[in-house]
Design an enzyme around this catalytic site. Structure first.
Site, short mmCIF file in Angstrom:
data_model
loop_
_atom_site.label_atom_id
_atom_site.label_comp_id
_atom_site.label_asym_id
_atom_site.label_seq_id
_atom_site.Cartn_x
_atom_site.Cartn_y
_atom_site.Cartn_z
N PRO A 16 0.83 -1.21 0.00
CG PRO A 16 0.06 -0.99 2.21
CD PRO A 16 0.78 -1.93 1.29
CB ALA A 64 -0.32 7.54 0.65
CE1 TYR A 84 -0.71 4.10 8.16
CE2 TYR A 84 -1.64 5.37 6.35
CZ TYR A 84 -0.57 4.70 6.92
OH TYR A 84 0.62 4.64 6.26
CB THR A 113 -0.33 0.46 8.63
OG1 THR A 113 -0.46 -0.21 7.38
CG2 THR A 113 1.09 1.01 8.76
CE LYS A 121 2.84 -2.04 4.90
NZ LYS A 121 3.27 -0.67 5.13
CG HIS A 155 5.60 2.95 6.82
ND1 HIS A 155 4.44 2.67 7.46
CD2 HIS A 155 5.27 3.82 5.83
CE1 HIS A 155 3.44 3.34 6.90
NE2 HIS A 155 3.92 4.04 5.90
CG ASP A 204 6.96 -3.75 3.32
OD1 ASP A 204 7.68 -3.51 4.31
OD2 ASP A 204 5.85 -3.20 3.16
NE ARG A 257 14.45 -0.16 -3.60
CZ ARG A 257 13.53 -0.14 -2.63
NH1 ARG A 257 12.70 -1.17 -2.47
NH2 ARG A 257 13.40 0.90 -1.83
N GLY A 299 7.42 -1.52 -2.50
CA GLY A 299 6.73 -0.23 -2.41
C GLY A 299 7.28 0.71 -3.46
C1 LIG Z 1 5.43 7.27 -0.71
C2 LIG Z 1 5.05 6.16 0.20
C3 LIG Z 1 3.77 6.12 0.74
C4 LIG Z 1 3.39 5.07 1.57
N1 LIG Z 1 2.11 5.03 2.02
C5 LIG Z 1 1.72 4.00 2.82
C6 LIG Z 1 0.37 3.91 3.27
O1 LIG Z 1 -0.49 4.73 2.94
N2 LIG Z 1 0.08 2.86 4.08
C7 LIG Z 1 0.99 1.92 4.47
O2 LIG Z 1 0.66 1.00 5.22
N3 LIG Z 1 2.26 1.98 4.03
C8 LIG Z 1 2.64 2.98 3.22
N4 LIG Z 1 3.92 3.02 2.76
C9 LIG Z 1 4.85 1.93 3.10
C10 LIG Z 1 4.75 0.79 2.08
O3 LIG Z 1 3.56 0.08 2.23
C11 LIG Z 1 5.91 -0.22 2.27
O4 LIG Z 1 5.91 -0.66 3.60
C12 LIG Z 1 7.27 0.34 1.89
O5 LIG Z 1 7.20 1.22 0.79
C13 LIG Z 1 8.22 -0.81 1.57
O6 LIG Z 1 9.52 -0.37 1.37
P1 LIG Z 1 10.18 -0.06 -0.06
O7 LIG Z 1 9.59 1.24 -0.52
O8 LIG Z 1 11.62 0.04 0.28
O9 LIG Z 1 9.85 -1.20 -0.97
C14 LIG Z 1 4.33 4.06 1.91
C15 LIG Z 1 5.61 4.10 1.36
C16 LIG Z 1 5.98 5.12 0.51
C17 LIG Z 1 7.36 5.11 -0.07
#
Ligand SMILES: Cc1cc2nc3c(=O)[nH]c(=O)nc-3n(C[C@H](O)[C@H](O)[C@H](O)COP(=O)(O)O)c2cc1C
Length: 376
Positions: A83, A85, A135, A161, A234, A258, A289, A293, A312
């Site tokens: 997920p 945003a 959330y 989360t 999460k 995150h 997660d 990469r 992500g």
């Molecule tokens: C720009 C951005 C927005 C994110 N928004 C959310 C969100 O709305 N809810 C959530 O549970 N995690 C959010 N995440 C975390 C991702 O779900 C995920 O845990 C994370 O991106 C994984 O790491 P990676 O970017 O290194 O692959 C967000 C991550 C990024 C980079």
């Protein structure tokens, strides 16, 4: 800089294009980690510290079965989209573009609570219901309304989360937003500053500001009792909490920091994974997660006991660069690398990917192009 998805050799090829295509404020938001980004870097270093122990000969590895099962549903591969945003910030296709790519590649996708598009619009693009991340807000009745909304739309699994409950120090984001003029018409199309604007899943659901609930384990029970959807947490990174999660009836545990955007623990998720797996003891699926990469990263996570592995930023780079086609190519590249790692290790099915294929190594050999801040 690549000009089309077909030219990409690896996922970082999309990062530069997405950076060039996007508003600096939006780029700061996706790029940043908390404090000085150390936990974001640690996520990569964690994977780089793990070495492979391949087998050279053995069974024929020309035919691979990469399928996994989660809650009785079979998926072609263990890879899924996390997920993230407000995906329209990176491309007008937003979540639907990612959904069409995930549909074509038959992979799981989890919608963010703060998505730019509605559950229904994304499910239509996907051709079936998908998982939803929530959330919670202080007013329980608002949470219940949202839970009921996605359940009624057919959502099979809810991901709560919990790694931001204590807040997070996002300095780069604050700095760049501080310099932004929100009254620009472009910004007002999306940001909450526009009177009455709220993201689709939150419309009418934020409720009055109030004290946060204490967020004890009773709250998990409250959510669990409120729905028949599967419930995943999460943000679990310790054995103790993994055990408590299963004891409190959680259906799945999601190891995440995150993407280095929660606390500055300096600990990668791949280093947290073994203790979480030990706490879960096979009773529920474990997802992971943060920092994935490469296809070899998926392999390492599976070897250490994960059931599914999420990306992500990489798919958002793909989206920000070329929309749906970019996401599709990101998925294709990572999965091609993963299949190659399976062939290199003579594993032909996911359950053959076991801990003896990895060994802890030395400190990371290199960070890619780190001076520019790219390549993490
Ligand atoms: C720009 C951005 C927005 C994110 N928004 C959310 C969100 O709305 N809810 C959530 O549970 N995690 C959010 N995440 C975390 C991702 O779900 C995920 O845990 C994370 O991106 C994984 O790491 P990676 O970017 O290194 O692959 C967000 C991550 C990024 C980079």
């Amino acid at each position: 800089m690549i000009e089309s998805p077909e030219q990409a050799i690896n996922v970082w090829d999309f990062e530069r294009v997405a950076h060039a295509n996007n508003l600096p404020e939006h780029w700061a938001y996706i790029h940043m980690g908390v404090d000085d980004f150390e936990t974001r870097k640690a996520n990569r270093e964690g994977f780089q510290r793990l070495m492979l122990r391949p087998r050279r000969l053995g069974q024929d590895a020309t035919k691979l079965d990469t399928s996994v099962e989660l809650f009785g549903r079979k998926w072609d591969t263990p890879l899924f989209l996390c997920p993230v945003a407000a995906l329209e910030a990176y491309h007008t296709e937003g979540e639907s573009g990612a959904a069409r790519a995930a549909r074509a590649r038959k992979i799981l996708q989890i919608q963010s609570n703060s998505s730019s598009q509605s559950y229904e619009a994304i499910a239509e693009a996907r051709g079936e219901p998908h998982w939803f991340q929530i959330y919670t807000v202080p007013d329980w009745s608002m949470n219940k309304k949202l839970i009921d909304h996605v359940a009624a739309a057919g959502c099979p699994a809810l991901v709560w989360t919990i790694d931001l409950l204590g807040g997070s120090n996002r300095e780069l984001s604050r700095r760049s937003l501080g310099s932004q003029e929100y009254d620009r018409p472009l910004c007002q199309n999306c940001h909450n500053h526009k009177p009455g604007y709220q993201r689709p899943m939150r419309r009418g659901l934020d409720g009055p500001p109030g004290p946060r609930p204490p967020y004890t384990w009773d709250y998990v029970k409250r959510i669990k009792d409120a729905t028949s959807m599967k419930l995943l947490l999460k943000g679990i990174v310790t054995r103790e909490e993994a055990e408590l999660a299963v004891e409190h009836g959680v259906d799945g545990v999601f190891v995440s920091n995150h993407g280095g955007r929660a606390e500055n623990s300096l600990r990668s998720t791949i280093e947290s994974l073994p203790e979480v797996v030990a706490g879960v003891r096979g009773r529920v699926p474990v997802l992971i997660d943060s920092g994935v990469r490469r296809g070899a990263d998926i392999f390492k996570a599976l070897a250490l006991g994960a059931d599914a592995v999420g990306i992500g930023r990489p798919y958002v780079w793909g989206l920000g660069a070329f929309g749906q086609q970019g996401v599709d190519k990101v998925i294709e590249l990572i999965l091609a690398e993963f299949r190659m790692t399976m062939r290199q290790t003579r594993t032909t099915a996911i359950d053959q990917i076991v801990p003896s294929f990895v060994i802890e190594g030395r400190t990371p050999i290199m960070m890619r192009d780190n001076r520019l801040g790219f390549g993490l």
